[in-house]
Design an enzyme around this catalytic site. Structure first.
Site, PDB file in Angstrom:
ATOM      1  N   ASP A  91      -5.573   3.261 -12.927  1.00 17.30           N
ATOM      2  CA  ASP A  91      -5.888   2.109 -13.776  1.00 17.30           C
ATOM      3  C   ASP A  91      -7.210   2.410 -14.486  1.00 17.30           C
ATOM      4  OD1 ASP A  91      -3.866  -0.174 -12.803  1.00 17.30           O
ATOM      5  OD2 ASP A  91      -4.450   1.061 -11.104  1.00 17.30           O
ATOM      6  N   LEU A  95       0.812  -1.223   0.000  1.00 16.75           N
ATOM      7  CA  LEU A  95       0.000   0.000   0.000  1.00 16.75           C
ATOM      8  C   LEU A  95       0.846   1.274   0.000  1.00 16.75           C
ATOM      9  CD1 LEU A  95      -2.795  -1.097   2.529  1.00 16.75           C
ATOM     10  CD2 LEU A  95      -2.712  -1.370   0.036  1.00 16.75           C
ATOM     11  N   HIS A  96       0.379   2.249  -0.741  1.00 14.58           N
ATOM     12  CA  HIS A  96       1.052   3.550  -0.817  1.00 14.58           C
ATOM     13  C   HIS A  96      -0.001   4.653  -0.724  1.00 14.58           C
ATOM     14  CE1 HIS A  96      -0.428   3.485  -4.909  1.00 14.58           C
ATOM     15  NE2 HIS A  96       0.317   2.432  -5.216  1.00 14.58           N
ATOM     16  N   GLY A 115      -8.954   3.458  -8.499  1.00 14.03           N
ATOM     17  CA  GLY A 115      -8.134   4.602  -8.879  1.00 14.03           C
ATOM     18  C   GLY A 115      -8.210   4.899 -10.364  1.00 14.03           C
ATOM     19  N   GLN A 135      -4.845 -12.799 -12.452  1.00 15.13           N
ATOM     20  CA  GLN A 135      -4.702 -11.651 -13.341  1.00 15.13           C
ATOM     21  C   GLN A 135      -3.271 -11.418 -13.815  1.00 15.13           C
ATOM     22  OE1 GLN A 135      -6.308  -8.971 -10.246  1.00 15.13           O
ATOM     23  NE2 GLN A 135      -4.764  -7.499 -10.923  1.00 15.13           N
ATOM     24  N   SER A 189       2.886   3.811  -7.758  1.00 18.72           N
ATOM     25  CA  SER A 189       2.583   2.435  -8.142  1.00 18.72           C
ATOM     26  C   SER A 189       3.457   1.506  -7.317  1.00 18.72           C
ATOM     27  CB  SER A 189       2.886   2.232  -9.633  1.00 18.72           C
ATOM     28  OG  SER A 189       3.005   0.854  -9.921  1.00 18.72           O
ATOM     29  N   HIS A 204      -3.376   4.224  -2.539  1.00 17.45           N
ATOM     30  CA  HIS A 204      -4.352   3.405  -1.810  1.00 17.45           C
ATOM     31  C   HIS A 204      -4.915   4.190  -0.621  1.00 17.45           C
ATOM     32  CE1 HIS A 204      -1.469   0.271  -3.493  1.00 17.45           C
ATOM     33  NE2 HIS A 204      -2.612  -0.103  -4.027  1.00 17.45           N
TER      34      HIS A 204
HETATM   35  P1  AMP Z   1      -3.415  -2.288  -6.904  1.00 17.89           P
HETATM   36  O1  AMP Z   1      -3.048  -2.566  -5.490  1.00 17.89           O
HETATM   37  O2  AMP Z   1      -2.290  -1.819  -7.746  1.00 17.89           O
HETATM   38  O3  AMP Z   1      -4.226  -3.387  -7.530  1.00 17.89           O
HETATM   39  O4  AMP Z   1      -4.390  -1.034  -6.838  1.00 17.89           O
HETATM   40  C1  AMP Z   1      -5.530  -1.034  -6.028  1.00 17.89           C
HETATM   41  C2  AMP Z   1      -6.340   0.184  -6.322  1.00 17.89           C
HETATM   42  O5  AMP Z   1      -5.557   1.340  -6.058  1.00 17.89           O
HETATM   43  C3  AMP Z   1      -6.766   0.258  -7.794  1.00 17.89           C
HETATM   44  O6  AMP Z   1      -8.090   0.731  -7.861  1.00 17.89           O
HETATM   45  C4  AMP Z   1      -5.804   1.270  -8.363  1.00 17.89           C
HETATM   46  O7  AMP Z   1      -6.321   1.980  -9.463  1.00 17.89           O
HETATM   47  C5  AMP Z   1      -5.598   2.186  -7.175  1.00 17.89           C
HETATM   48  N1  AMP Z   1      -4.347   2.938  -7.318  1.00 17.89           N
HETATM   49  C6  AMP Z   1      -3.109   2.434  -7.591  1.00 17.89           C
HETATM   50  N2  AMP Z   1      -2.215   3.429  -7.709  1.00 17.89           N
HETATM   51  C7  AMP Z   1      -2.897   4.584  -7.526  1.00 17.89           C
HETATM   52  C8  AMP Z   1      -2.528   5.964  -7.544  1.00 17.89           C
HETATM   53  N3  AMP Z   1      -1.282   6.369  -7.779  1.00 17.89           N
HETATM   54  N4  AMP Z   1      -3.502   6.883  -7.311  1.00 17.89           N
HETATM   55  C9  AMP Z   1      -4.783   6.491  -7.082  1.00 17.89           C
HETATM   56  N5  AMP Z   1      -5.185   5.214  -7.059  1.00 17.89           N
HETATM   57  C10 AMP Z   1      -4.262   4.273  -7.277  1.00 17.89           C
END
Ligand code: AMP
Length: 282
Positions: A150, A33-34, A147, A61, A185, A37
């Site tokens: 994506d 998480l960043h 987000g 996926q 990311s 998230h």
């Molecule tokens: P992930 O953990 O990469 O599958 O992302 C989980 C959710 O966080 C998804 O809906 C992503 O679009 C969103 N997300 C990832 N990076 C960002 C970001 N930089 N800004 C906003 N939402 C994000």
């Protein structure tokens, strides 16, 4: 904060809250998480009574040659972040339970997934739509937060929810960026210092595209040519795709009208990054 592993415990938690009239916001993630998230969690906190975060690196996926094994995992840190953000439940399901040996069902969205990310990553969206359907069925949130980072994925999930009459409202939140514009990311941590610098070219190309449009350019060919040139000028970057698309159909447009989305993906060394920008003209 509850840490929930089994599907049964998750449905029980959710049903209990619903009986009391408590609304649930779900933030589906793959962990590591960043601040991107975190922004989704905060949006969920504001819009719903209770917040659930799912953390699941979904094997379905990832393609066979992709980075599933390498994908960053940091559960203890993630749990601390969720706790600090006031998350009520973290759902950490196990792949063995979500995909039992007899599992053979797939949810697929057709046209929207055949292009861009779907072309570059065959099978990817099938995994996303299947797991998102499962998560929405298990947690039954009033709202789920995704987000803009994506963009195609969020549009695909919106389509899925509408087509299958699921009751969750999908909320898209803006992309959170580093001060130099790089979209946050989980994969950014794979970048060497030189690659990290080079990676800013993605956002720079998007900004250049937006500037051209703001200056009156309407020809997508010309906009794409200028953006492509910028990315090619960065020796560490290799463009995968670049497209100017309609915000909901994701069809490529030839001329800019109303609202368009500039979508791109590029390799920086061995790391594949995506980014996008929504641009409106009057
Ligand atoms: P992930 O953990 O990469 O599958 O992302 C989980 C959710 O966080 C998804 O809906 C992503 O679009 C969103 N997300 C990832 N990076 C960002 C970001 N930089 N800004 C906003 N939402 C994000």
């Amino acid at each position: 904060m509850r840490r929930i592993q089994s599907v049964k415990a998750m449905t029980t938690w959710s049903a209990g809250l619903h009986r009391e009239g408590v609304t649930i916001g779900l933030v589906p993630t793959m962990g590591a998480l960043h601040d991107g998230h975190r922004a989704l969690i905060r949006a969920a906190r504001l819009a719903c009574d209770a917040v659930a975060v799912s953390i699941f690196v979904n094997p379905l996926q990832f393609g066979p040659l992709e980075d599933f094994d390498r994908y960053p995992r940091s559960l203890p840190r993630d749990l601390r972040l969720c706790e600090r953000e006031g998350v009520d439940a973290v759902f950490v399901p196990r792949a063995q339970e979500l995909y039992q040996p007899a599992f053979e069902t797939a949810v697929s969205v057709q046209r929207l997934t055949r292009r861009y990310e779907g072309l570059s990553r065959p099978g990817h969206f099938g995994g996303v739509t299947t797991v998102v359907t499962k998560l929405l069925n298990i947690v039954r949130p009033e709202r789920a937060f995704f987000g803009q980072k994506d963009y195609q994925q969020t549009v695909v999930v919106e389509r899925l929810v509408a087509d299958l009459n699921l009751e969750t409202k999908i909320v898209m939140r803006p992309t959170v960026r580093e001060p130099d514009g790089l979209a946050l990311s989980s994969r950014n941590r794979f970048l060497s210092p030189a690659e990290r610098k080079a990676a800013t070219v993605l956002y720079q190309a998007l900004l250049a595209g937006r500037e051209l449009i703001r200056a009156g350019e309407r020809s997508v060919k010309k906009i794409e040519a200028a953006m492509t040139k910028l990315i090619w000028a960065e020796p560490l970057a290799r463009l995968d795709y670049l497209a100017v698309v309609h915000p909901t159909t994701l069809d490529e447009v030839r001329r800019v009208r109303g609202r368009v989305v500039l979508l791109l993906a590029a390799w920086i060394g061995e790391t594949r990054l995506i980014d996008n920008l929504v641009v409106s003209v009057r």
